[in-house]
Design a protein around this motif. Structure first.
Motif, PDB file in Angstrom:
ATOM      1  N   SER A   1       0.857  -1.195   0.000  1.00 10.32           N
ATOM      2  CA  SER A   1       0.000   0.000   0.000  1.00 10.32           C
ATOM      3  C   SER A   1       0.888   1.239   0.000  1.00 10.32           C
ATOM      4  O   SER A   1       1.565   1.511   0.992  1.00 10.32           O
ATOM      5  N   PRO A   2       0.897   2.019  -1.072  1.00 12.30           N
ATOM      6  CA  PRO A   2       1.797   3.181  -1.136  1.00 12.30           C
ATOM      7  C   PRO A   2       1.420   4.300  -0.186  1.00 12.30           C
ATOM      8  O   PRO A   2       2.246   5.146   0.123  1.00 12.30           O
ATOM      9  N   HIS A   3       0.168   4.324   0.290  1.00 15.05           N
ATOM     10  CA  HIS A   3      -0.262   5.339   1.251  1.00 15.05           C
ATOM     11  C   HIS A   3      -1.499   4.821   1.986  1.00 15.05           C
ATOM     12  O   HIS A   3      -2.068   3.774   1.633  1.00 15.05           O
ATOM     13  N   ALA A   4      -1.917   5.544   2.992  1.00 11.80           N
ATOM     14  CA  ALA A   4      -2.983   5.062   3.877  1.00 11.80           C
ATOM     15  C   ALA A   4      -4.324   4.933   3.175  1.00 11.80           C
ATOM     16  O   ALA A   4      -5.177   4.155   3.606  1.00 11.80           O
ATOM     17  N   TYR A   5      -4.547   5.668   2.096  1.00  9.49           N
ATOM     18  CA  TYR A   5      -5.826   5.619   1.404  1.00  9.49           C
ATOM     19  C   TYR A   5      -5.867   4.559   0.311  1.00  9.49           C
ATOM     20  O   TYR A   5      -6.894   4.392  -0.343  1.00  9.49           O
ATOM     21  N   ALA A   6      -4.779   3.841   0.099  1.00  7.75           N
ATOM     22  CA  ALA A   6      -4.722   2.870  -0.991  1.00  7.75           C
ATOM     23  C   ALA A   6      -5.457   1.581  -0.675  1.00  7.75           C
ATOM     24  O   ALA A   6      -5.882   0.863  -1.574  1.00  7.75           O
ATOM     25  N   GLY A   7      -5.613   1.257   0.610  1.00 12.85           N
ATOM     26  CA  GLY A   7      -6.208  -0.014   0.978  1.00 12.85           C
ATOM     27  C   GLY A   7      -5.212  -1.153   0.863  1.00 12.85           C
ATOM     28  O   GLY A   7      -4.077  -0.976   0.392  1.00 12.85           O
ATOM     29  N   ILE A   8      -5.618  -2.338   1.317  1.00  9.33           N
ATOM     30  CA  ILE A   8      -4.775  -3.532   1.265  1.00  9.33           C
ATOM     31  C   ILE A   8      -5.379  -4.478   0.240  1.00  9.33           C
ATOM     32  O   ILE A   8      -6.489  -4.987   0.427  1.00  9.33           O
ATOM     33  N   ALA A   9      -4.652  -4.713  -0.841  1.00 10.05           N
ATOM     34  CA  ALA A   9      -5.175  -5.512  -1.950  1.00 10.05           C
ATOM     35  C   ALA A   9      -5.538  -6.913  -1.496  1.00 10.05           C
ATOM     36  O   ALA A   9      -4.768  -7.570  -0.803  1.00 10.05           O
ATOM     37  N   GLY A  10      -6.716  -7.366  -1.905  1.00 10.39           N
ATOM     38  CA  GLY A  10      -7.135  -8.731  -1.666  1.00 10.39           C
ATOM     39  C   GLY A  10      -7.829  -8.983  -0.355  1.00 10.39           C
ATOM     40  O   GLY A  10      -8.312 -10.095  -0.116  1.00 10.39           O
ATOM     41  N   VAL A  11      -7.903  -7.987   0.513  1.00  8.96           N
ATOM     42  CA  VAL A  11      -8.520  -8.215   1.815  1.00  8.96           C
ATOM     43  C   VAL A  11     -10.023  -8.397   1.687  1.00  8.96           C
ATOM     44  O   VAL A  11     -10.625  -9.258   2.317  1.00  8.96           O
ATOM     45  N   ARG A  12     -10.633  -7.578   0.829  1.00  7.74           N
ATOM     46  CA  ARG A  12     -12.080  -7.654   0.663  1.00  7.74           C
ATOM     47  C   ARG A  12     -12.413  -7.772  -0.818  1.00  7.74           C
ATOM     48  O   ARG A  12     -11.925  -6.981  -1.628  1.00  7.74           O
ATOM     49  N   PRO A  13     -13.238  -8.765  -1.209  1.00 10.10           N
ATOM     50  CA  PRO A  13     -13.624  -8.881  -2.623  1.00 10.10           C
ATOM     51  C   PRO A  13     -14.295  -7.592  -3.094  1.00 10.10           C
ATOM     52  O   PRO A  13     -15.165  -7.046  -2.425  1.00 10.10           O
ATOM     53  N   GLY A  14     -13.836  -7.081  -4.219  1.00  5.62           N
ATOM     54  CA  GLY A  14     -14.420  -5.856  -4.733  1.00  5.62           C
ATOM     55  C   GLY A  14     -13.952  -4.608  -4.034  1.00  5.62           C
ATOM     56  O   GLY A  14     -14.509  -3.531  -4.246  1.00  5.62           O
ATOM     57  N   GLY A  15     -12.926  -4.731  -3.170  1.00  3.23           N
ATOM     58  CA  GLY A  15     -12.421  -3.571  -2.451  1.00  3.23           C
ATOM     59  C   GLY A  15     -11.692  -2.615  -3.370  1.00  3.23           C
ATOM     60  O   GLY A  15     -11.472  -2.889  -4.560  1.00  3.23           O
ATOM     61  N   VAL A  16     -11.281  -1.479  -2.804  1.00  2.00           N
ATOM     62  CA  VAL A  16     -10.620  -0.456  -3.620  1.00  2.00           C
ATOM     63  C   VAL A  16      -9.274  -0.952  -4.150  1.00  2.00           C
ATOM     64  O   VAL A  16      -8.796  -0.483  -5.174  1.00  2.00           O
ATOM     65  N   ALA A  17      -8.671  -1.884  -3.461  1.00  2.00           N
ATOM     66  CA  ALA A  17      -7.385  -2.430  -3.903  1.00  2.00           C
ATOM     67  C   ALA A  17      -7.619  -3.837  -4.443  1.00  2.00           C
ATOM     68  O   ALA A  17      -7.966  -4.747  -3.695  1.00  2.00           O
ATOM     69  N   GLY A  18      -7.470  -4.010  -5.748  1.00  3.62           N
ATOM     70  CA  GLY A  18      -7.753  -5.299  -6.367  1.00  3.62           C
ATOM     71  C   GLY A  18      -6.660  -6.314  -6.127  1.00  3.62           C
ATOM     72  O   GLY A  18      -5.583  -6.015  -5.625  1.00  3.62           O
ATOM     73  N   ARG A  19      -6.929  -7.537  -6.536  1.00  5.01           N
ATOM     74  CA  ARG A  19      -6.000  -8.660  -6.370  1.00  5.01           C
ATOM     75  C   ARG A  19      -5.732  -9.256  -7.753  1.00  5.01           C
ATOM     76  O   ARG A  19      -6.661  -9.697  -8.435  1.00  5.01           O
ATOM     77  N   PRO A  20      -4.501  -9.234  -8.205  1.00  9.95           N
ATOM     78  CA  PRO A  20      -4.222  -9.756  -9.549  1.00  9.95           C
ATOM     79  C   PRO A  20      -4.459 -11.259  -9.626  1.00  9.95           C
ATOM     80  O   PRO A  20      -4.285 -11.984  -8.647  1.00  9.95           O
ATOM     81  N   ARG A  21      -4.835 -11.673 -10.796  1.00 13.03           N
ATOM     82  CA  ARG A  21      -5.099 -13.096 -11.014  1.00 13.03           C
ATOM     83  C   ARG A  21      -3.775 -13.854 -11.100  1.00 13.03           C
ATOM     84  O   ARG A  21      -2.789 -13.346 -11.653  1.00 13.03           O
ATOM     85  N   GLN A  22      -3.764 -15.043 -10.591  1.00 16.56           N
ATOM     86  CA  GLN A  22      -2.567 -15.870 -10.638  1.00 16.56           C
ATOM     87  C   GLN A  22      -2.315 -16.330 -12.067  1.00 16.56           C
ATOM     88  O   GLN A  22      -3.236 -16.718 -12.791  1.00 16.56           O
ATOM     89  N   ALA A  23      -1.055 -16.266 -12.478  1.00 17.06           N
ATOM     90  CA  ALA A  23      -0.684 -16.660 -13.839  1.00 17.06           C
ATOM     91  C   ALA A  23      -0.534 -18.172 -13.910  1.00 17.06           C
ATOM     92  O   ALA A  23       0.404 -18.745 -13.345  1.00 17.06           O
ATOM     93  N   VAL A  24      -1.474 -18.846 -14.595  1.00 16.70           N
ATOM     94  CA  VAL A  24      -1.467 -20.295 -14.776  1.00 16.70           C
ATOM     95  C   VAL A  24      -1.771 -20.594 -16.237  1.00 16.70           C
ATOM     96  O   VAL A  24      -2.674 -19.991 -16.824  1.00 16.70           O
TER      97      VAL A  24
END
Length: 887
Positions: free
Chosen positions: A387-410
């Motif tokens: 998280s580059p700053h406090a407003y960025a959120g933590i990616a992957g913590v909540r589905p659909g949250g402000v910080a997305g989660r990249p898909r695993q490369a398979v």
């Protein structure tokens, strides 16, 4: 919701809304409490216990997404040459790598330009390579040459716990790297080498004969799509709770701190009058008693301000539900951290902006100085590294949250054979601002158990497991922390006798970024306290006074430059004096006693006594002539010994380390008897530059940032006697045999003596060279400069890394090149100081010239060395015994 509680919440809402001082209230619309459903707080449950079957980590492997394979997929001609089969991913008896350490086991295959790889969309391996190597973030050209991707087969496997950089050969991976033609490694990418290997789902049910029984642990497993799998996270914590009892339940830094101080203080509530945490279930602040388990958040604030706890609102924030009402006013990273704490069963969470009363300077200062304890004692540290700053959120913590989660490369390269990128969490460090910030350095260092959120995934780290990642099965060795306790205890003992461990505090912190210069020492306070306790030393502007003379020999690295205080404001410019790393910025410094002498503190302690002679004093303030000995670690020393030398043990004739100085034997022909500082008041040397009103700030000499780290702070100006010599600096005529070890853009100059021979080198920063163009003859070379001798030292290792005391040839005089400073012609209003190549303590008398002959104090320009026999090369009257004030 009860009437009494609702009334309390409404009252708290009104009071808190009025006290949000960091963000305009008009930015947000409050929702009426009657319309708010009950706060969505999950019951706090303990982390999933680790039963005997919990160590089987591959029993719940997610299904591979159905859209992995695309119609028309087939390997391109280049990828076919890699001869990919399922069996090839196993190291088996008969293979030359079997029983060996991990190694490269094939020639390098050039897969072609990255731009071309990206166009081969029907080749599943090219698609996987393109994503794994991060091609979207890389240039297609560098220095006019096309960027290529290549790969080679290599082996991987179980780490050696004693030497974690060594792996046994159990499986094979395809290791990738980006480069330009000629195999020149791509500068933009750095040295990250991503890997591709098989999914553990596709390992055969009947293992190949001779394969390691736990070989599946080294392949890749699937991550939960969309959001972080907190069932897995709770499993990690449960495994640690059960199997790492002796390694992870107590931070050894707390144990050592308590033992050395003869106390049982192992929790912040033991030493802080008000230690608050967020009650995660009740969503409010709570004073917690000593021994209460809690988690702590480590994150980057950023420059945008946000709500914080003040004396005016702390009582309201202790009301149940008050933080739920304020959720719209809390940065997303803080909200997501609360979700993490709830998911993993942590009842209490410590977050600095909410748990420290920000306008209570006494309590805030006490807490900042105990940051080591706050993070050491935490049961778990939540590290928002991505998280580059406090407003960025933590990616992957909540589905659909402000910080997305990249898909695993398979990708599927053949029926029943699917490959995935075996990413390592450390690959994201180079792009994460978290690892460049000053405050977070110590927080990460002190975390004994942590959840690191980076690259849209999560990593669990503890004393027993280096890193458990979502896509990598946990190894049996780390689950049971086999041999970890003994090895960590041995390493800890080594660190306490390793001067390199002491120096790494300075080296690492010096290159960190701070948003505010005033945080320079505060963000280092926890590390400083540990350094002082563990290594039995005081600090003076961030420099350990133990082995002070040799610590002064640190070198600036790439882009590091001295911040020249101009005396324009009361607190200088938020930096320290020139002789300390704290007076420099822009890059790292390199303190390296361990490199040129030895890392053994015992040997250093013995040797430095006989190789130093300066009796160091620190000036107390600009408006006082009082000086005190810098020494604070010598037995029976009077900490308040004044410059009149009246204290016991006659330390006026001894160096910092108790050795009686014998300068007449070291410098024959010089009268070196004067060692006590001459009484002088700096603010009176140049009355026209001083203030005339006690209410106005002193602007000359400049004030450095207050030394909040040292037990006995002073002005940061050192006063002492030593040998001064004049030498010329100019364009070098000799090759520097050590040039390949020099880092950065510093300018190399030759040092010349009276014979005209080049006797040494000195490296100066570009900013200093530029400043010479404005003074000192327009910067023309050669120049006559003043150097002072600091101590005896080495500028190279002993041959064969042997005992440096037995190799006398390498010992030299370490010296500092000075620049003398006087106020500008306009006094305190000029904003510029004048700088001189030579000078001495005292004001210029009317009619005397040149002006630089009488100055106020000197600053460090650079460190250099000369041979013992080179003192005869000094210009002018030769070596002189001289008094210096160094700022």
């Amino acid at each position: 919701m009860g009437d009494a509680l609702l009334a309390s919440l409404k009252a708290a809402k009104s009071a808190l809304e009025a006290q949000i001082v960091h963000r305009p209230a008009t930015e947000h619309e409050w929702t009426d409490p009657d319309d708010i459903p009950a706060a969505p707080v999950r019951p706090i449950a303990p982390a999933v216990p680790a039963g005997d079957d919990a160590v089987t980590t591959l029993t719940s492997i997610p299904a591979v997404p159905l859209d992995v394979a695309m119609y028309g997929d087939k390997l391109c001609g280049t990828c076919k040459k890699l001869e990919i089969t399922k069996e090839r991913f196993f190291v088996l008896p008969g293979n030359k790598e079997y029983g060996e350490f991990s190694q490269q086991d094939s020639d390098i295959t050039d897969l072609g330009p990255i731009a071309a790889i990206g166009e081969r969309t029907s080749c599943p391996l090219c698609r996987l390579v393109y994503v794994a190597i991060g091609a979207k973030m890389l240039p297609t050209e560098e220095d006019g040459l096309a960027v290529h991707a290549s790969c080679y087969w290599a082996t991987d496997g179980r780490r050696d716990l004693q030497s974690p950089w060594i792996n046994a050969s159990a499986i094979r991976v395809l290791r990738l790297y980006a480069h330009t033609p000629g195999n020149t490694h791509l500068q933009t990418q750095g040295f990250v080498s991503p890997q591709i290997t098989m999914l553990c789902n596709d390992a055969p049910e009947e293992p190949y004969p001779g394969a390691l029984p736990d070989v599946k642990e080294y392949f890749v497993r699937l991550r939960k799509p969309g959001s972080i799998d907190f069932d897995r996270v709770r499993r990690w914590i449960g495994l640690c709770n059960k199997h790492h009892t002796h390694t992870c339940r107590t931070n050894p830094m707390l144990e050592l701190d308590a033992a050395l101080k003869g106390s049982d203080h192992k929790h912040p509530a033991d030493v802080l009058p008000e230690f608050r945490c967020i009650d995660v279930a009740r969503m409010c602040l709570a004073l917690v008693p000593a021994g209460t388990p809690y988690a702590a958040l480590s994150y980057v604030w950023g420059r945008r301000s946000f709500f914080c706890t003040l004396r005016a609102n702390v009582k309201e924030l202790e009301q149940p539900g008050s933080l739920a009402l304020l959720s719209d006013h809390l940065p997303q990273t803080i909200q997501d951290a609360l979700c993490v704490a709830r998911e993993v069963g942590q009842a209490y969470l410590w977050i600095d902006t909410l748990c420290i009363v920000q306008d209570d300077n006494e309590l805030k200062g006490a807490t900042i100085k105990r940051m080591d304890m706050v993070y050491c004692a935490a049961d778990l540290v939540i590290i928002a590294a991505g998280s580059p700053h406090a407003y960025a959120g933590i990616a992957g913590v909540r589905p659909g949250g402000v910080a997305g989660r990249p898909r695993q490369a398979v990708e599927q390269v053949a029926p029943g054979l699917r490959l995935a990128a075996n990413e390592h969490w450390q690959d994201g460090i180079k792009d994460a601002s978290y690892y460049q910030r000053g405050w977070t350095l110590q927080e990460n260092y002190f975390a004994w158990r942590s959840l690191v959120f980076i690259n849209g995934t999560v990593v669990f780290r503890c004393a027993g497991a280096d890193a458990w990642e979502e896509h990598i099965p946990e190894s049996t060795t780390e689950i049971y922390a086999i041999n970890v306790q003994a090895s960590r205890a041995a390493r800890r003992a080594e660190e306490l006798n390793d001067i390199g461990s002491m120096e790494q505090f300075m080296n690492a912190y010096s290159e960190c970024i701070l948003s505010f210069g005033s945080d320079l020492y505060n963000a280092f306070a926890g590390m400083a306290r540990q350094l002082m306790v563990q290594y039995n030393t005081d600090l003076c502007h961030g420099m350990p006074t133990r082995f002070f003379d040799w610590h002064l020999l640190w070198e600036p690295q790439n882009e590091t430059h001295h911040v020249r205080c101009q005396g324009s404001v009361a607190t200088g410019d938020g930096r320290g004096p020139s002789w300390s790393w704290s007076g420099w910025t822009g890059g790292a410094v390199f303190a390296h006693i361990w490199d040129w002498y030895t890392s053994d503190i015992g040997m250093v302690s013995h040797a430095i006594r006989k190789r130093t002679w300066i009796v160091w004093y620190q000036r107390k303030s600009h408006r006082s002539s009082r000086c005190t000995h810098l020494v604070r670690h010598m037995k029976d020393h009077d900490a308040e010994d004044d410059s009149d030398g009246s204290a016991g043990h006659h330390y006026g004739s001894r160096n910092l380390y108790g050795e009686r100085v014998k300068t007449k034997h070291r410098f024959p022909g010089l009268d070196c008897s004067r060692r006590k500082p001459t009484p002088v008041c700096l603010s009176e040397l140049w009355p026209s530059a001083d203030h005339t009103d006690d209410k106005q700030p002193v602007t000359w000499p400049p004030k450095y940032i207050p030394d909040t780290l040292g037990a006995h702070p002073g002005s940061g100006f050192l006063q002492f006697w030593t040998v001064s010599i004049l030498l010329q600096v100019g364009e070098p005529v000799k090759k520097d045999v050590d040039a390949d070890r020099r880092d950065g853009d510093h300018v190399r100059l030759g040092i010349f003596g009276r014979s005209g021979t080049q006797i040494s080198f000195v490296y100066v920063e570009p900013d200093w060279v530029k400043s010479q163009e404005e003074t000192n003859g327009g910067g023309k070379l050669p120049q006559t400069r003043e150097f002072i001798l600091l101590c005896e030292a080495r500028d190279e290792r002993a041959p064969g890394n042997g005992n440096p005391d037995k190799h006398k040839k390498g010992w030299k005089y370490a010296m500092m090149m000075l620049e003398w400073v006087t106020p500008g012609a306009g006094g305190k209003h000029s904003g510029q100081n004048q700088r001189w190549s030579q000078g001495q303590i005292g004001p210029r008398q009317d009619g005397e010239a040149p002006v630089g002959a009488w100055s106020a104090y000197a600053e460090r320009v650079a460190i250099a060395c000369i041979g013992f026999g080179d003192l005869g090369e000094a210009l002018g009257d030769g070596p002189v015994w001289k008094e210096i004030i160094l700022g």
